[in-house]
Design a protein around this motif. Structure first.
Motif, PDB file in Angstrom:
ATOM      1  N   ALA A   1       0.838  -1.206   0.000  1.00  0.00           N
ATOM      2  CA  ALA A   1       0.000   0.000   0.000  1.00  0.00           C
ATOM      3  C   ALA A   1       0.872   1.255   0.000  1.00  0.00           C
ATOM      4  N   LEU A   2       1.988   1.211   0.739  1.00  0.00           N
ATOM      5  CA  LEU A   2       2.920   2.337   0.762  1.00  0.00           C
ATOM      6  C   LEU A   2       3.666   2.457  -0.569  1.00  0.00           C
ATOM      7  N   LEU A   3       4.098   1.325  -1.112  1.00  0.00           N
ATOM      8  CA  LEU A   3       4.828   1.343  -2.387  1.00  0.00           C
ATOM      9  C   LEU A   3       3.952   1.831  -3.535  1.00  0.00           C
ATOM     10  N   GLN A   4       2.653   1.617  -3.441  1.00  0.00           N
ATOM     11  CA  GLN A   4       1.767   2.157  -4.462  1.00  0.00           C
ATOM     12  C   GLN A   4       1.809   3.689  -4.468  1.00  0.00           C
ATOM     13  N   LEU A   5       1.953   4.287  -3.292  1.00  0.00           N
ATOM     14  CA  LEU A   5       2.089   5.751  -3.223  1.00  0.00           C
ATOM     15  C   LEU A   5       3.393   6.207  -3.873  1.00  0.00           C
ATOM     16  N   VAL A   6       4.439   5.372  -3.757  1.00  0.00           N
ATOM     17  CA  VAL A   6       5.696   5.660  -4.461  1.00  0.00           C
ATOM     18  C   VAL A   6       5.450   5.605  -5.967  1.00  0.00           C
ATOM     19  N   GLY A   7       4.740   4.572  -6.410  1.00  0.00           N
ATOM     20  CA  GLY A   7       4.447   4.420  -7.840  1.00  0.00           C
ATOM     21  C   GLY A   7       3.623   5.559  -8.396  1.00  0.00           C
ATOM     22  N   GLU A   8       2.813   6.170  -7.546  1.00  0.00           N
ATOM     23  CA  GLU A   8       1.979   7.307  -7.967  1.00  0.00           C
ATOM     24  C   GLU A   8       2.719   8.639  -7.885  1.00  0.00           C
ATOM     25  N   GLY A   9       3.995   8.601  -7.442  1.00  0.00           N
ATOM     26  CA  GLY A   9       4.776   9.824  -7.342  1.00  0.00           C
ATOM     27  C   GLY A   9       4.437  10.684  -6.141  1.00  0.00           C
ATOM     28  N   ARG A  10       3.710  10.135  -5.180  1.00  0.00           N
ATOM     29  CA  ARG A  10       3.308  10.908  -4.001  1.00  0.00           C
ATOM     30  C   ARG A  10       4.257  10.706  -2.830  1.00  0.00           C
TER      31      ARG A  10
ATOM     32  N   GLN B   1       6.513  -3.505 -12.622  1.00  0.00           N
ATOM     33  CA  GLN B   1       7.638  -4.444 -12.539  1.00  0.00           C
ATOM     34  C   GLN B   1       8.842  -3.847 -11.830  1.00  0.00           C
ATOM     35  N   GLN B   2       9.099  -2.555 -12.050  1.00  0.00           N
ATOM     36  CA  GLN B   2      10.257  -1.920 -11.408  1.00  0.00           C
ATOM     37  C   GLN B   2      10.108  -1.905  -9.890  1.00  0.00           C
ATOM     38  N   LEU B   3       8.924  -1.529  -9.408  1.00  0.00           N
ATOM     39  CA  LEU B   3       8.698  -1.486  -7.962  1.00  0.00           C
ATOM     40  C   LEU B   3       8.662  -2.881  -7.359  1.00  0.00           C
ATOM     41  N   LEU B   4       8.131  -3.850  -8.088  1.00  0.00           N
ATOM     42  CA  LEU B   4       8.119  -5.227  -7.593  1.00  0.00           C
ATOM     43  C   LEU B   4       9.544  -5.751  -7.461  1.00  0.00           C
TER      44      LEU B   4
ATOM     45  N   GLY C   1      13.738  -7.576   1.991  1.00  0.00           N
ATOM     46  CA  GLY C   1      13.569  -6.620   0.912  1.00  0.00           C
ATOM     47  C   GLY C   1      12.840  -5.422   1.495  1.00  0.00           C
ATOM     48  N   LEU C   2      11.901  -4.858   0.728  1.00  0.00           N
ATOM     49  CA  LEU C   2      11.083  -3.754   1.234  1.00  0.00           C
ATOM     50  C   LEU C   2       9.748  -4.321   1.711  1.00  0.00           C
ATOM     51  N   GLY C   3       9.658  -4.581   2.999  1.00  0.00           N
ATOM     52  CA  GLY C   3       8.414  -5.093   3.570  1.00  0.00           C
ATOM     53  C   GLY C   3       8.244  -6.591   3.483  1.00  0.00           C
ATOM     54  N   CYS C   4       9.201  -7.284   2.915  1.00  0.00           N
ATOM     55  CA  CYS C   4       9.097  -8.740   2.811  1.00  0.00           C
ATOM     56  C   CYS C   4      10.382  -9.395   3.296  1.00  0.00           C
ATOM     57  N   MET C   5      10.263 -10.654   3.707  1.00  0.00           N
ATOM     58  CA  MET C   5      11.403 -11.444   4.143  1.00  0.00           C
ATOM     59  C   MET C   5      11.859 -12.292   2.966  1.00  0.00           C
ATOM     60  N   LEU C   6      13.153 -12.288   2.701  1.00  0.00           N
ATOM     61  CA  LEU C   6      13.698 -12.997   1.554  1.00  0.00           C
ATOM     62  C   LEU C   6      14.249 -14.359   1.959  1.00  0.00           C
ATOM     63  N   GLU C   7      14.282 -15.276   0.999  1.00  0.00           N
ATOM     64  CA  GLU C   7      14.730 -16.651   1.224  1.00  0.00           C
ATOM     65  C   GLU C   7      16.167 -16.701   1.762  1.00  0.00           C
ATOM     66  N   GLN C   8      16.395 -17.585   2.724  1.00  0.00           N
ATOM     67  CA  GLN C   8      17.744 -17.911   3.210  1.00  0.00           C
ATOM     68  C   GLN C   8      17.876 -19.443   3.186  1.00  0.00           C
ATOM     69  N   PRO C   9      18.257 -19.996   2.042  1.00  0.00           N
ATOM     70  CA  PRO C   9      18.167 -21.445   1.839  1.00  0.00           C
ATOM     71  C   PRO C   9      19.006 -22.287   2.794  1.00  0.00           C
ATOM     72  N   GLY C  10      20.087 -21.746   3.315  1.00  0.00           N
ATOM     73  CA  GLY C  10      20.953 -22.553   4.180  1.00  0.00           C
ATOM     74  C   GLY C  10      20.511 -22.601   5.628  1.00  0.00           C
ATOM     75  N   LEU C  11      19.465 -21.871   5.972  1.00  0.00           N
ATOM     76  CA  LEU C  11      19.065 -21.754   7.376  1.00  0.00           C
ATOM     77  C   LEU C  11      17.683 -22.367   7.576  1.00  0.00           C
ATOM     78  N   ALA C  12      17.609 -23.405   8.388  1.00  0.00           N
ATOM     79  CA  ALA C  12      16.353 -24.136   8.570  1.00  0.00           C
ATOM     80  C   ALA C  12      15.234 -23.241   9.096  1.00  0.00           C
ATOM     81  N   TYR C  13      15.566 -22.280   9.969  1.00  0.00           N
ATOM     82  CA  TYR C  13      14.526 -21.434  10.562  1.00  0.00           C
ATOM     83  C   TYR C  13      14.081 -20.310   9.627  1.00  0.00           C
ATOM     84  N   ALA C  14      14.790 -20.126   8.513  1.00  0.00           N
ATOM     85  CA  ALA C  14      14.564 -18.947   7.683  1.00  0.00           C
ATOM     86  C   ALA C  14      14.233 -19.260   6.232  1.00  0.00           C
TER      87      ALA C  14
END
Length: 385
Positions: free
Chosen positions: A81-90, A290-293, A315-328
């Motif tokens: 929702a916040l990134l959409q405001l970035v995409g709208e130039g606000r 696509q650029q914002l994604l 990343g921005l608002g999301c957790m990224l994969e950490q393949p070597g770590l069982a908890y992550a």
């Protein structure tokens, strides 16, 4: 479509029957009550199932429209929702937050950027001054406390997960720029256009569909969870304050005032279909360009997390994969992204496989990040492809 797995309701493509069988087996294990799972592959819904019970007494079957608190699995929806405001130039990612929220500049925060807020790099993972329990339900009280809070470290120099303050920080920024509370922005921008049962601040008609969540008895989690819980008991630490200030944070989940308030970092209520539908919308280009994604999925923080006391990658608002770590690890491919929620909920996507996944449960296990139930379902899913 097929729904022949006994005691599980819903529909699924036959190729994915092993995943549905695994869910059914899980629900028959001690301590498990109810759950739902939804999966999209390349834009097509291939699994949409639910089972078990919705109430603590074990009398009410989980229904197609049962809602449950998804905790931090709602954070990426808030971020979009916040990134959409970035995409709208606000809004500009690298502009100071104080440009849009002048009072935020107090206590050494004038240079903190929108990007740093999104990536857990602002140093604002917790509030230092003790707050009353009822402050949790008072938006303006929490905003005022954040305005005078000093960063716990030099902003941008490190990262530390913000379990609760994230909701007020991003939510107030949305309120300042979009002119409405974050729950309304999410409904208007994301939930209604995609027809998702995703709610931040429940209305009376929705309350009767909510399943209570409860902890699985004697659940211990893993080493990461045990280390975190031990630190949480030390009330004066960053970790302790992040999870227990105000003290009502950890004890309000099933209360009416929690369900009707807006705390988009932690109190979204949804079904599995909504979580999967959100990620499907992202992958289909319906929410961000696509650029914002790509920006959202770009690594912004990686290493020892000052709040969670373990290695995290955001990343921005999301957790990224950490393949070597069982908890992550999501149990998917190397580009998987999304977010777990307390107790076992998981929403995630794998762009390489075209997968969008939502798993929700009312049986809270003690793991801090990825829950083994969701990981096992994802591994089974990959084996079906």
């Amino acid at each position: 479509m097929n729904n022949s797995v006994q005691s599980i309701q819903g529909t699924f493509e036959p190729d994915f029957a092993p995943v549905v069988h695994m869910l059914q087996d899980m629900l028959q294990q001690p301590g498990q009550r109810g759950a739902a799972l939804c999966i999209y592959q390349h834009g097509q819904r291939v699994v949409d199932v639910w089972g078990g019970v919705a109430d603590r007494a074990g009398q009410q079957p989980w229904q197609e429209d049962t809602l449950v608190n998804i905790f931090s699995s709602g954070k990426p929806v808030l971020a979009v929702a916040l990134l959409q405001l970035v995409g709208e130039g606000r809004l500009e990612l690298d502009a100071p937050v104080a440009r849009y929220w002048p009072e935020f500049a107090q206590a050494g925060k004038a240079a903190i950027s929108v990007r740093q807020l999104l990536a857990h790099r602002s140093g604002l993972s917790a509030l230092g001054e003790p707050l009353a329990a009822e402050a949790l339900f008072d938006w303006q009280c929490m905003i005022a406390a954040l305005e005078v809070q000093q960063p716990w470290w030099t902003p941008g120099a490190a990262h530390g997960y913000a379990p609760m303050t994230y909701g007020w920080l991003l939510g107030e920024l949305i309120r300042r720029v979009d002119g409405c509370m974050p729950g309304e922005a999410i409904a208007r921008r994301i939930a209604r256009p995609l027809e998702l049962e995703f709610h931040v601040g429940l209305q009376p008609a929705q309350l009767e569909r909510v399943s209570d969540v409860s902890r699985i008895k004697n659940a211990l989690g893993d080493e990461v969870a045990q280390r975190l819980y031990a630190r949480m008991l030390q009330a004066k630490t960053l970790t302790g304050k992040a999870f227990t200030n105000p003290p009502s944070m950890m004890t309000s989940t099933n209360k009416l005032e929690w369900r009707v308030m807006q705390q988009p970092a932690a109190n979204a209520h949804a079904d599995a279909r909504a979580l999967a539908g959100f990620y499907n919308g992202l992958l289909q280009g319906r929410l961000l360009d696509q650029q914002l994604l790509r920006e959202m999925q770009l690594e912004h923080s990686h290493g020892m997390d000052r709040t969670l006391l373990a290695q995290t990658r955001f990343g921005l608002g999301c957790m990224l994969e950490q393949p070597g770590l069982a908890y992550a690890s999501y149990g998917l491919g190397p580009r998987a992204f999304g977010h777990p929620g307390a107790g076992g909920t998981l929403g995630c996507a794998d762009p390489d496989y075209g997968l969008a996944i939502g798993f929700v449960t009312n049986s809270m296990d003690a793991y801090v990040m990825m829950d083994p139930r969701a990981q096992a379902l994802n591994r089974c899913l990959l084996a079906c492809l």
